[in-house]
Write an enzyme that holds these catalytic residues in place. Structure first.
Site, PDB file in Angstrom:
ATOM      1  N   ASN A  67      44.744  31.586  63.328  1.00  0.00           N
ATOM      2  CA  ASN A  67      43.734  31.044  64.232  1.00  0.00           C
ATOM      3  C   ASN A  67      42.419  30.935  63.461  1.00  0.00           C
ATOM      4  OD1 ASN A  67      41.606  32.521  66.643  1.00  0.00           O
ATOM      5  ND2 ASN A  67      42.337  30.424  66.796  1.00  0.00           N
ATOM      6  N   GLY A  68      41.576  30.007  63.890  1.00  0.00           N
ATOM      7  CA  GLY A  68      40.245  29.902  63.312  1.00  0.00           C
ATOM      8  C   GLY A  68      40.012  28.594  62.580  1.00  0.00           C
ATOM      9  N   GLY A  69      39.164  27.741  63.148  1.00  0.00           N
ATOM     10  CA  GLY A  69      38.726  26.535  62.463  1.00  0.00           C
ATOM     11  C   GLY A  69      39.766  25.452  62.296  1.00  0.00           C
ATOM     12  N   GLY A  85      41.755  26.738  69.176  1.00  0.00           N
ATOM     13  CA  GLY A  85      40.760  27.133  70.155  1.00  0.00           C
ATOM     14  C   GLY A  85      39.896  25.969  70.580  1.00  0.00           C
ATOM     15  N   GLN A 141      45.314  38.316  78.242  1.00  0.00           N
ATOM     16  CA  GLN A 141      44.604  39.030  77.187  1.00  0.00           C
ATOM     17  C   GLN A 141      43.744  40.140  77.778  1.00  0.00           C
ATOM     18  OE1 GLN A 141      41.147  37.688  74.711  1.00  0.00           O
ATOM     19  NE2 GLN A 141      42.607  37.847  73.023  1.00  0.00           N
ATOM     20  N   CYS A 172      36.998  40.009  69.423  1.00  0.00           N
ATOM     21  CA  CYS A 172      35.774  39.478  70.005  1.00  0.00           C
ATOM     22  C   CYS A 172      34.561  40.248  69.474  1.00  0.00           C
ATOM     23  CB  CYS A 172      35.825  39.570  71.523  1.00  0.00           C
ATOM     24  SG  CYS A 172      34.349  38.912  72.341  1.00  0.00           S
ATOM     25  N   PRO A 181      42.743  32.202  73.757  1.00  0.00           N
ATOM     26  CA  PRO A 181      41.962  32.702  74.894  1.00  0.00           C
ATOM     27  C   PRO A 181      40.480  32.507  74.593  1.00  0.00           C
ATOM     28  CG  PRO A 181      42.785  34.527  73.567  1.00  0.00           C
ATOM     29  CD  PRO A 181      43.381  33.283  72.989  1.00  0.00           C
TER      30      PRO A 181
END
Length: 331
Positions: A206-208, A228, A65, A95, A12
């Site tokens: 998640n992330g990078g 993402g 979400q 967030c 998201p």
């Protein structure tokens, strides 16, 4: 839900993963799980629900979400989302924006695991669809080894069906939201250790993560991978999701074929009053690395925003790429 349902998803992302973007992404993967932008409980309860929550049937499986911390509001908003037909409710505990912090939701809730767990319990009582959490490994001076474990065990105990972990801390003091996406170091190992500690809980990382090849490596350690910015900025990567991660053919073999399938949807949206640019803004990276990609982007940027811009603008932009490259994009 089965573990395969969590195997791959598109994150998201505020201002990016709206309903038009999700239709576009769905045309590249039947199996990817899609997520809405974060919507606050207040907006859903008091706002224009059709505008905020409406989506195309082709988007399934698609998750809503939520941003919020009041358990009653979360339960109400979750039920509204279920009634709209969403397949999952996800609570944002990651967030880092100031606006989110001021509203007592997002990453600041990493400091209040009991409150998050209370919200999960309320939503589980309100809906029959899965309820999940997306979080960071910690915030500010928290020890991720402790903070992530406490949050995870708290929400699992009250019914969370899965945990999506952005493998970075969020620094709520000193870093902007943009800086929080890049500056805190990635710690994939922490997410792997969480999975080892909770073997029966679906854990998504998640992330990078920049490619489907990287995603496959993570799947040796966790149950699912969420992309993402790599998925949004280079959407052609999604053409590899079904073949590489699920052993199935992609819905369409090339980006040209994806756009041909997208045209009827765009025409329908234009008839409803949607501006062309509201859709074509999601296509900027579609032909990354292909001769003619720059001309494609320029044509959309210059003509897609004009009053009365029609689907012909997109057709003409695609033709600029086709004239110079007819082969499919290599991943």
């Amino acid at each position: 839900m089965k573990l395969q349902d969590y195997r791959f998803s598109v994150a998201p992302m505020m201002d990016w993963t709206d309903r038009r973007c999700r239709v576009f992404h769905r045309l590249m993967s039947r199996r990817a799980r899609l997520y809405t932008e974060m919507l606050t409980t207040g907006a859903i309860i008091h706002g224009d629900r059709k505008r905020l929550l409406g989506f195309d049937a082709s988007e399934h499986p698609v998750a809503l979400q939520l941003g919020g911390s009041d358990s009653r509001d979360l339960a109400t908003a979750a039920k509204i989302g279920e009634d709209f037909g969403y397949d999952e409710i996800n609570l944002n505990v990651g967030c880092p924006s100031d606006r989110v912090k001021d509203g007592r939701f997002g990453a600041c809730l990493m400091a209040e695991p009991a409150l998050v767990a209370e919200g999960i319990a309320a939503m589980k009582r309100a809906v029959k669809i899965p309820v999940t959490v997306k979080c960071r490994i910690g915030i500010d001076d928290q020890d991720p080894e402790v903070a992530l474990d406490v949050l995870a065990r708290s929400v699992v105990a009250t019914g969370s069906d899965a945990l999506i972990v952005h493998a970075r801390k969020a620094w709520l003091s000193g870093l902007s939201p943009k800086e929080n996406r890049d500056i805190p170091p990635l710690d994939y190992g922490r997410v792997y250790r969480l999975k080892a500690a909770l073997p029966d809980v679906p854990i998504i990382i998640n992330g990078g993560i920049g490619s489907i090849a990287e995603a496959k490596q993570h799947l040796d350690h966790v149950d699912g991978v969420m992309l993402g910015r790599a998925a949004y900025q280079d959407p052609w990567r999604l053409l590899d999701v079904d073949p590489e991660l699920f052993g199935q053919a992609a819905p369409h073999a090339t980006m040209k074929a994806v756009f041909e399938a997208m045209l009827p949807y765009i025409e329908g949206q234009l008839r409803q009053g949607t501006k062309l640019h509201a859709m074509t803004r999601h296509f900027v990276g579609a032909f990354h690395g292909v001769p003619g990609a720059r001309a494609f982007r320029r044509h959309l940027a210059e003509n897609g925003v004009k009053p009365g811009a029609s689907v012909q603008v997109l057709r003409d932009a695609i033709a600029l790429v086709e004239d110079r490259a007819t082969a499919s994009i290599a991943a």
